[in-house]
Design a protein around this motif. Sequence first.
Motif, mmCIF file in Angstrom:
data_model
loop_
_atom_site.group_PDB
_atom_site.id
_atom_site.type_symbol
_atom_site.label_atom_id
_atom_site.label_comp_id
_atom_site.label_asym_id
_atom_site.label_seq_id
_atom_site.Cartn_x
_atom_site.Cartn_y
_atom_site.Cartn_z
ATOM 1 N N MET A 187 -53.225 -41.969 25.191
ATOM 2 C CA MET A 187 -52.519 -42.030 26.477
ATOM 3 C C MET A 187 -52.188 -43.472 26.845
ATOM 4 O O MET A 187 -51.111 -43.762 27.370
ATOM 5 N N GLY A 188 -53.123 -44.376 26.565
ATOM 6 C CA GLY A 188 -52.877 -45.781 26.845
ATOM 7 C C GLY A 188 -51.707 -46.325 26.031
ATOM 8 O O GLY A 188 -50.859 -47.053 26.555
ATOM 9 N N ARG A 189 -51.652 -45.969 24.734
ATOM 10 C CA ARG A 189 -50.530 -46.397 23.891
ATOM 11 C C ARG A 189 -49.223 -45.790 24.399
ATOM 12 O O ARG A 189 -48.189 -46.467 24.456
ATOM 13 N N HIS A 190 -49.277 -44.514 24.736
ATOM 14 C CA HIS A 190 -48.107 -43.803 25.257
ATOM 15 C C HIS A 190 -47.584 -44.503 26.511
ATOM 16 O O HIS A 190 -46.387 -44.815 26.622
ATOM 17 N N ALA A 191 -48.490 -44.768 27.452
ATOM 18 C CA ALA A 191 -48.088 -45.398 28.711
ATOM 19 C C ALA A 191 -47.527 -46.796 28.473
ATOM 20 O O ALA A 191 -46.528 -47.193 29.095
ATOM 21 N N ARG A 192 -48.132 -47.547 27.570
ATOM 22 C CA ARG A 192 -47.647 -48.905 27.299
ATOM 23 C C ARG A 192 -46.237 -48.874 26.734
ATOM 24 O O ARG A 192 -45.365 -49.657 27.142
ATOM 25 N N GLN A 193 -45.975 -47.954 25.798
ATOM 26 C CA GLN A 193 -44.644 -47.857 25.198
ATOM 27 C C GLN A 193 -43.597 -47.409 26.214
ATOM 28 O O GLN A 193 -42.474 -47.916 26.217
ATOM 29 N N ILE A 194 -43.969 -46.481 27.086
ATOM 30 C CA ILE A 194 -43.029 -46.033 28.118
ATOM 31 C C ILE A 194 -42.776 -47.153 29.124
ATOM 32 O O ILE A 194 -41.638 -47.392 29.548
ATOM 33 N N SER A 195 -43.837 -47.873 29.495
ATOM 34 C CA SER A 195 -43.684 -48.933 30.499
ATOM 35 C C SER A 195 -42.750 -50.038 30.013
ATOM 36 O O SER A 195 -42.075 -50.694 30.816
ATOM 37 N N GLU A 196 -42.694 -50.226 28.710
ATOM 38 C CA GLU A 196 -41.843 -51.286 28.158
ATOM 39 C C GLU A 196 -40.360 -50.976 28.304
ATOM 40 O O GLU A 196 -39.524 -51.892 28.239
ATOM 41 N N ILE A 197 -39.999 -49.707 28.507
ATOM 42 C CA ILE A 197 -38.580 -49.357 28.664
ATOM 43 C C ILE A 197 -38.264 -48.834 30.062
ATOM 44 O O ILE A 197 -37.131 -48.439 30.336
ATOM 45 N N LEU A 198 -39.251 -48.850 30.941
ATOM 46 C CA LEU A 198 -39.007 -48.441 32.334
ATOM 47 C C LEU A 198 -38.297 -49.554 33.093
ATOM 48 O O LEU A 198 -38.632 -50.731 32.925
ATOM 49 N N PRO A 199 -37.340 -49.222 33.942
ATOM 50 C CA PRO A 199 -36.738 -50.251 34.793
ATOM 51 C C PRO A 199 -37.762 -50.759 35.806
ATOM 52 O O PRO A 199 -38.578 -49.976 36.316
ATOM 53 N N GLU A 200 -37.733 -52.036 36.082
ATOM 54 C CA GLU A 200 -38.713 -52.608 37.006
ATOM 55 C C GLU A 200 -38.590 -52.032 38.403
ATOM 56 O O GLU A 200 -39.560 -52.000 39.161
ATOM 57 N N SER A 201 -37.399 -51.552 38.753
ATOM 58 C CA SER A 201 -37.166 -51.090 40.123
ATOM 59 C C SER A 201 -37.545 -49.632 40.355
ATOM 60 O O SER A 201 -37.372 -49.112 41.455
ATOM 61 N N ILE A 202 -38.083 -48.959 39.326
ATOM 62 C CA ILE A 202 -38.484 -47.565 39.519
ATOM 63 C C ILE A 202 -39.619 -47.487 40.532
ATOM 64 O O ILE A 202 -40.466 -48.389 40.618
ATOM 65 N N VAL A 203 -39.639 -46.415 41.334
ATOM 66 C CA VAL A 203 -40.686 -46.227 42.335
ATOM 67 C C VAL A 203 -41.399 -44.912 42.040
ATOM 68 O O VAL A 203 -40.802 -43.837 42.132
ATOM 69 N N PHE A 204 -42.674 -44.994 41.665
ATOM 70 C CA PHE A 204 -43.465 -43.781 41.476
ATOM 71 C C PHE A 204 -44.034 -43.366 42.832
ATOM 72 O O PHE A 204 -44.864 -44.062 43.415
ATOM 73 N N THR A 205 -43.553 -42.237 43.316
ATOM 74 C CA THR A 205 -43.945 -41.782 44.651
ATOM 75 C C THR A 205 -45.261 -41.021 44.662
ATOM 76 O O THR A 205 -45.904 -40.906 45.715
ATOM 77 N N ASP A 206 -45.654 -40.493 43.514
ATOM 78 C CA ASP A 206 -46.876 -39.687 43.474
ATOM 79 C C ASP A 206 -47.402 -39.622 42.053
ATOM 80 O O ASP A 206 -46.666 -39.815 41.089
#
Length: 430
Positions: free
Chosen positions: A73-92
């Motif tokens: 899960m940590g690897r998964h999250a790291r790889q996804i975070s690298e292509i997420l736009p900085e301006s995304i807002v996680f509401t929940d």
Amino acid sequence: MNPYQQYMYSYPHKTAYGVLEGINLADYMGRLANRECSLYFHIPFCQSKCGYCNLFSVTGQSGERMGQYIDAMGRHARQISEILPESIVFTDLTIGGGTPLMLSVPQMERVFRIAEEQMGFDARGRQTVVETSPAQTTKEKLALLKEHHVTRISMGVQSFYEEELAALNRSHTVEQVRCAMEMIMNVGFSCVNLDLIYGIPGQTEESFISSIEQALAYEPEELFIYPLYIKKDTYLSAKAVRRPEAAWQMYLSARQYLKERGYVPYSMRRFVRNGETSGLSGCGFDNTISIGCGGRTYIDELHFCMPYGVRQNQCRKILDQYIKTADHTVIHHGFILSEEEQRRRFVIKNILFQCGLSKVDYRKYFRSEPERDFPELADWIQKGYAYEDGEKIWLTEKGFSLSDYLGPMLISDEVRRKMVHSEISPMLEG
């Protein structure tokens, strides 16, 4: 008429998903810039498999194996975070399963750290939801949830009668439910939800109402009541169990009972005490990023997840593949919604909920009229299942009670065909 055709909690159903090729996930992630999005973490571990469960979960896993999964899960999250736009807002954030509290306290802490440090989720002022079960609820784990600003805790009680729990092949006892609820109430969460099931073999209308009464004694903010569905490859399916014909009458009586006690129905299943809620977004354009091997990601028309499996040998193979996956940004399995399928999703995600179907919003998004695209709506109005009020179409009381009968009418022929002829991935056979 069978009122229980299918639970339309999402559209299209995951059994309609198939092979996807040539998907550049970074291209889709870019669309989430300056937009709100939900975050979902799937913890697939359970003490035992409930008799009716066709969700992705595995039993009998060691603490070491759970640790390997969290590493993935940590690897998964790291790889996804690298292509997420900085301006995304996680509401929940929702941590579901499975049974998330099967994890140890240090493992749960790691999960929260992945959400906070790698995905950038800030729980302050946001909603954080965690699912639990009676046998896994402890003071130490609840204290950890409180420390990480969990706002809503949901627990599957299902029944307050031992014989009914046994009929469902549930592993907890009524005494464990009472102990867990005492601990939950002592810690104090802004929203506590309890789940109950009706249509259990041997259950009566009286025993179901009694279970509701016992649940309400804890004054939960929300109560979900689910009909028992017997799904392929589950324990109850193998036992050839059938839902009692009186199930719908049980539901009608329960719905009235809850309304009389101040619980407002927001859908066929969800009842909220005094109508106090932050609202239920129907929309149909809600986006979700999922981390883990049992959750689905929605980015506009792209829906994807790991291949579907129910049997334990299938689920363990999925788990093995997930843990070994080197690149979680490569998408192999999902569904790309055409505009027609997006229209269907929009109608389903609105009319089956208290928010109703806004004709203004439908015109804005699709440049058309919902009644023109979906003649079913006019038929529902004529039959008393729905009504028009200004610029909205709502279900009537009877329509809400028949949501699992009406909703499936909106499934397209293509999706229905894929659901019927869905094939298990070759990697899961055997």
